[in-house]
Scaffold this motif. Structure first.
Motif, PDB file in Angstrom:
ATOM      1  N   THR A  11      15.432   7.959 -13.382  1.00  0.00           N
ATOM      2  CA  THR A  11      14.869   9.200 -12.850  1.00  0.00           C
ATOM      3  C   THR A  11      13.743   8.904 -11.866  1.00  0.00           C
ATOM      4  OG1 THR A  11      13.371   9.353 -14.737  1.00  0.00           O
ATOM      5  CG2 THR A  11      15.464  10.522 -14.897  1.00  0.00           C
ATOM      6  N   PRO A  12      13.599   9.724 -10.821  1.00  0.00           N
ATOM      7  CA  PRO A  12      12.518   9.517  -9.856  1.00  0.00           C
ATOM      8  C   PRO A  12      11.155   9.766 -10.495  1.00  0.00           C
ATOM      9  CG  PRO A  12      13.662  11.579  -9.418  1.00  0.00           C
ATOM     10  CD  PRO A  12      14.435  10.886 -10.496  1.00  0.00           C
ATOM     11  N   LYS A  13      10.139   9.053 -10.037  1.00  0.00           N
ATOM     12  CA  LYS A  13       8.798   9.179 -10.596  1.00  0.00           C
ATOM     13  C   LYS A  13       7.944  10.178  -9.816  1.00  0.00           C
ATOM     14  CE  LYS A  13       9.580   6.178 -13.825  1.00  0.00           C
ATOM     15  NZ  LYS A  13      11.035   6.218 -13.763  1.00  0.00           N
ATOM     16  N   THR A  14       8.420  10.567  -8.630  1.00  0.00           N
ATOM     17  CA  THR A  14       7.759  11.619  -7.861  1.00  0.00           C
ATOM     18  C   THR A  14       8.804  12.695  -7.577  1.00  0.00           C
ATOM     19  OG1 THR A  14       8.255  10.502  -5.764  1.00  0.00           O
ATOM     20  CG2 THR A  14       6.145   9.981  -6.808  1.00  0.00           C
ATOM     21  N   LYS A  15       8.524  13.612  -6.665  1.00  0.00           N
ATOM     22  CA  LYS A  15       9.465  14.671  -6.356  1.00  0.00           C
ATOM     23  C   LYS A  15      10.809  14.086  -5.917  1.00  0.00           C
ATOM     24  CE  LYS A  15      10.251  18.680  -3.381  1.00  0.00           C
ATOM     25  NZ  LYS A  15       9.756  19.481  -2.222  1.00  0.00           N
ATOM     26  N   HIS A  16      11.866  14.577  -6.537  1.00  0.00           N
ATOM     27  CA  HIS A  16      13.221  14.076  -6.260  1.00  0.00           C
ATOM     28  C   HIS A  16      13.720  14.629  -4.930  1.00  0.00           C
ATOM     29  CE1 HIS A  16      17.764  14.449  -7.388  1.00  0.00           C
ATOM     30  NE2 HIS A  16      17.551  13.398  -6.618  1.00  0.00           N
ATOM     31  N   THR A  17      13.854  13.736  -3.935  1.00  0.00           N
ATOM     32  CA  THR A  17      14.320  14.186  -2.618  1.00  0.00           C
ATOM     33  C   THR A  17      15.541  13.413  -2.125  1.00  0.00           C
ATOM     34  OG1 THR A  17      12.856  12.666  -1.420  1.00  0.00           O
ATOM     35  CG2 THR A  17      11.970  14.849  -1.955  1.00  0.00           C
ATOM     36  N   ALA A  18      16.036  12.444  -2.898  1.00  0.00           N
ATOM     37  CA  ALA A  18      17.186  11.648  -2.470  1.00  0.00           C
ATOM     38  C   ALA A  18      17.850  11.048  -3.702  1.00  0.00           C
ATOM     39  CB  ALA A  18      16.763  10.548  -1.507  1.00  0.00           C
ATOM     40  N   THR A  19      19.139  10.707  -3.562  1.00  0.00           N
ATOM     41  CA  THR A  19      19.900  10.153  -4.686  1.00  0.00           C
ATOM     42  C   THR A  19      20.775   8.994  -4.224  1.00  0.00           C
ATOM     43  OG1 THR A  19      19.990  12.292  -5.841  1.00  0.00           O
ATOM     44  CG2 THR A  19      21.634  10.643  -6.465  1.00  0.00           C
ATOM     45  N   VAL A  20      20.797   7.925  -5.016  1.00  0.00           N
ATOM     46  CA  VAL A  20      21.760   6.838  -4.846  1.00  0.00           C
ATOM     47  C   VAL A  20      22.726   6.886  -6.026  1.00  0.00           C
ATOM     48  CG1 VAL A  20      22.131   4.349  -4.755  1.00  0.00           C
ATOM     49  CG2 VAL A  20      20.162   5.349  -3.586  1.00  0.00           C
ATOM     50  N   GLN A  45       9.719   0.968  -6.503  1.00  0.00           N
ATOM     51  CA  GLN A  45       9.147   0.933  -5.155  1.00  0.00           C
ATOM     52  C   GLN A  45       9.510   2.159  -4.319  1.00  0.00           C
ATOM     53  OE1 GLN A  45      10.903  -2.822  -4.114  1.00  0.00           O
ATOM     54  NE2 GLN A  45       9.068  -3.996  -4.638  1.00  0.00           N
ATOM     55  N   LEU A  46      10.596   2.851  -4.700  1.00  0.00           N
ATOM     56  CA  LEU A  46      11.052   4.048  -3.983  1.00  0.00           C
ATOM     57  C   LEU A  46      11.112   5.201  -4.986  1.00  0.00           C
ATOM     58  CD1 LEU A  46      13.916   2.333  -1.933  1.00  0.00           C
ATOM     59  CD2 LEU A  46      11.625   2.922  -1.110  1.00  0.00           C
ATOM     60  N   LEU A 251      14.723  -1.944   2.560  1.00  0.00           N
ATOM     61  CA  LEU A 251      14.499  -1.554   3.953  1.00  0.00           C
ATOM     62  C   LEU A 251      15.529  -0.528   4.390  1.00  0.00           C
ATOM     63  CD1 LEU A 251      13.231  -1.894   6.789  1.00  0.00           C
ATOM     64  CD2 LEU A 251      14.756  -3.866   7.124  1.00  0.00           C
ATOM     65  N   PHE A 252      16.783  -0.757   4.049  1.00  0.00           N
ATOM     66  CA  PHE A 252      17.866   0.175   4.380  1.00  0.00           C
ATOM     67  C   PHE A 252      17.577   1.559   3.801  1.00  0.00           C
ATOM     68  CE2 PHE A 252      21.897   2.151   3.010  1.00  0.00           C
ATOM     69  CZ  PHE A 252      22.572   2.243   4.212  1.00  0.00           C
ATOM     70  N   LEU A 253      17.213   1.610   2.527  1.00  0.00           N
ATOM     71  CA  LEU A 253      16.980   2.889   1.877  1.00  0.00           C
ATOM     72  C   LEU A 253      15.758   3.603   2.437  1.00  0.00           C
ATOM     73  CD1 LEU A 253      17.864   1.938  -1.815  1.00  0.00           C
ATOM     74  CD2 LEU A 253      19.183   3.383  -0.266  1.00  0.00           C
ATOM     75  N   LYS A 254      14.748   2.839   2.801  1.00  0.00           N
ATOM     76  CA  LYS A 254      13.568   3.461   3.432  1.00  0.00           C
ATOM     77  C   LYS A 254      13.932   4.123   4.758  1.00  0.00           C
ATOM     78  CE  LYS A 254       9.678   0.801   1.595  1.00  0.00           C
ATOM     79  NZ  LYS A 254       8.568  -0.138   1.945  1.00  0.00           N
ATOM     80  N   LYS A 255      14.850   3.506   5.486  1.00  0.00           N
ATOM     81  CA  LYS A 255      15.236   4.057   6.781  1.00  0.00           C
ATOM     82  C   LYS A 255      16.126   5.282   6.632  1.00  0.00           C
ATOM     83  CE  LYS A 255      14.770   0.112   9.902  1.00  0.00           C
ATOM     84  NZ  LYS A 255      15.440  -0.700  10.931  1.00  0.00           N
ATOM     85  N   VAL A 256      17.053   5.258   5.681  1.00  0.00           N
ATOM     86  CA  VAL A 256      17.970   6.398   5.563  1.00  0.00           C
ATOM     87  C   VAL A 256      17.383   7.521   4.711  1.00  0.00           C
ATOM     88  CG1 VAL A 256      19.991   4.935   5.920  1.00  0.00           C
ATOM     89  CG2 VAL A 256      19.259   5.459   3.587  1.00  0.00           C
ATOM     90  N   PHE A 257      16.358   7.200   3.909  1.00  0.00           N
ATOM     91  CA  PHE A 257      15.694   8.190   3.058  1.00  0.00           C
ATOM     92  C   PHE A 257      14.196   8.248   3.367  1.00  0.00           C
ATOM     93  CE2 PHE A 257      18.852   7.487  -0.682  1.00  0.00           C
ATOM     94  CZ  PHE A 257      19.746   8.395  -0.137  1.00  0.00           C
ATOM     95  N   PRO A 258      13.790   8.673   4.537  1.00  0.00           N
ATOM     96  CA  PRO A 258      12.347   8.761   4.819  1.00  0.00           C
ATOM     97  C   PRO A 258      11.663   9.699   3.834  1.00  0.00           C
ATOM     98  CG  PRO A 258      13.626   9.935   6.499  1.00  0.00           C
ATOM     99  CD  PRO A 258      14.609   9.164   5.664  1.00  0.00           C
ATOM    100  N   LEU A 259      10.426   9.398   3.506  1.00  0.00           N
ATOM    101  CA  LEU A 259       9.701  10.136   2.459  1.00  0.00           C
ATOM    102  C   LEU A 259       9.565  11.615   2.759  1.00  0.00           C
ATOM    103  CD1 LEU A 259       6.882   7.631   1.487  1.00  0.00           C
ATOM    104  CD2 LEU A 259       8.642   8.558  -0.017  1.00  0.00           C
TER     105      LEU A 259
END
Length: 261
Positions: A11-20, A45-46, A251-259
């Motif tokens: 589960t995400p630790k902050t607001k859930h805005t993306a899913t893998v 980290q994400l 790095l890939f996920l940071k680019k496709v899932f900007p905060l």
């Protein structure tokens, strides 16, 4: 909605805005991958990303029949017709093989739809996997309605990205004919260990290169990771997830899932 397979989650630790949504390899389970140290590290980290790890259905494995050292069935997204794993064009004509893959595509579609129903847009969903999970993710993530019986989807998903770790491309001839109209716009991260004996580096690179006339395929171009097209990266490991591979995946996920999503 009711999901067709059991699954594990981080589960995400902050607001859930993306899913893998991440599909495990042959004989593994979603729980095993959800407890993987490297996966846990990336999730930490994400913290805005939810991770879902479906369990593949049990299926008989053709290549294992008659081998007393192995069970006749295991968790798998598609059949294994022979070992060592190779691609033969005649495999494309085996109806049961095709139908088994299409069934797994529909299972993963249900997980994608569930995330959309919860408020996550297609562009904020990445589908990926390891080994067989990577193979089925290439099909479900980039494939069109023909992988789904031509029924309920107009032409596949427009996802934020696709991940293939230690995977390959089955049913190549049909794959090209069944590509989604969105496929060329979707970023693909494809990582492979040069010492992988289950899915050889040659088979994996040959698979990626095969897609080159329909999608942009880049080898080792770190600066373009996360851009539309296939970023194929090699690592000095066998089937384990290398630290450098996880760095590139992050790095890939940071680019496709900007905060700010």
């Amino acid at each position: 909605m009711s999901l067709p397979l059991t699954f594990a989650t981080i589960t995400p630790k902050t607001k859930h805005t993306a899913t893998v949504i991440f599909a495990h390899g042959l004989g593994d389970s979603g729980l095993e991958f959800s407890n993987n140290k490297e996966m846990r590290t990336i999730a930490f980290q994400l913290p805005h990303i939810k991770w879902v790890f479906p369990n593949a259905p049990e299926r008989s494995i053709t290549a294992w029949k008659g081998d007393t050292r192995r069970r006749s069935s295991t968790r798998g997204w598609l059949d294994v017709l022979r070992e060592p794993l190779t691609y033969l064009s005649e495999d494309d004509d085996i109806q049961e093989y095709d139908e088994g893959i299409m069934q797994s595509v529909k299972h993963l579609d249900a997980f994608i739809q569930s995330e959309i129903d919860s408020g996550i847009s297609q562009e904020r969903i990445v589908l990926g996997g390891f080994g067989q999970g990577g193979a089925i993710s290439l099909i479900a993530g980039l494939g069109g309605s023909q992988w789904r019986g031509g029924s309920d989807m107009q032409d596949g998903w427009k996802l934020g990205g696709v991940i293939c770790l230690g995977g390959w491309l089955p049913m190549r001839d049909k794959y090209k004919k069944r590509l989604s109209m969105h496929a060329s716009t979707i970023p693909v991260f494809w990582g492979h260990g040069v010492q992988n004996e289950s899915v050889t580096w040659d088979l994996s690179w040959e698979s990626a290169n095969f897609m080159g006339d329909r999608l942009e395929v880049r080898y080792g171009q770190y600066t373009k990771v996360g851009e539309p097209g296939v970023s194929f990266m090699s690592y000095g490991v066998a089937t384990l997830l290398a630290e450098s591979e996880m760095d590139d995946l992050r790095l890939f996920l940071k680019k496709v899932f900007p905060l700010e999503g």
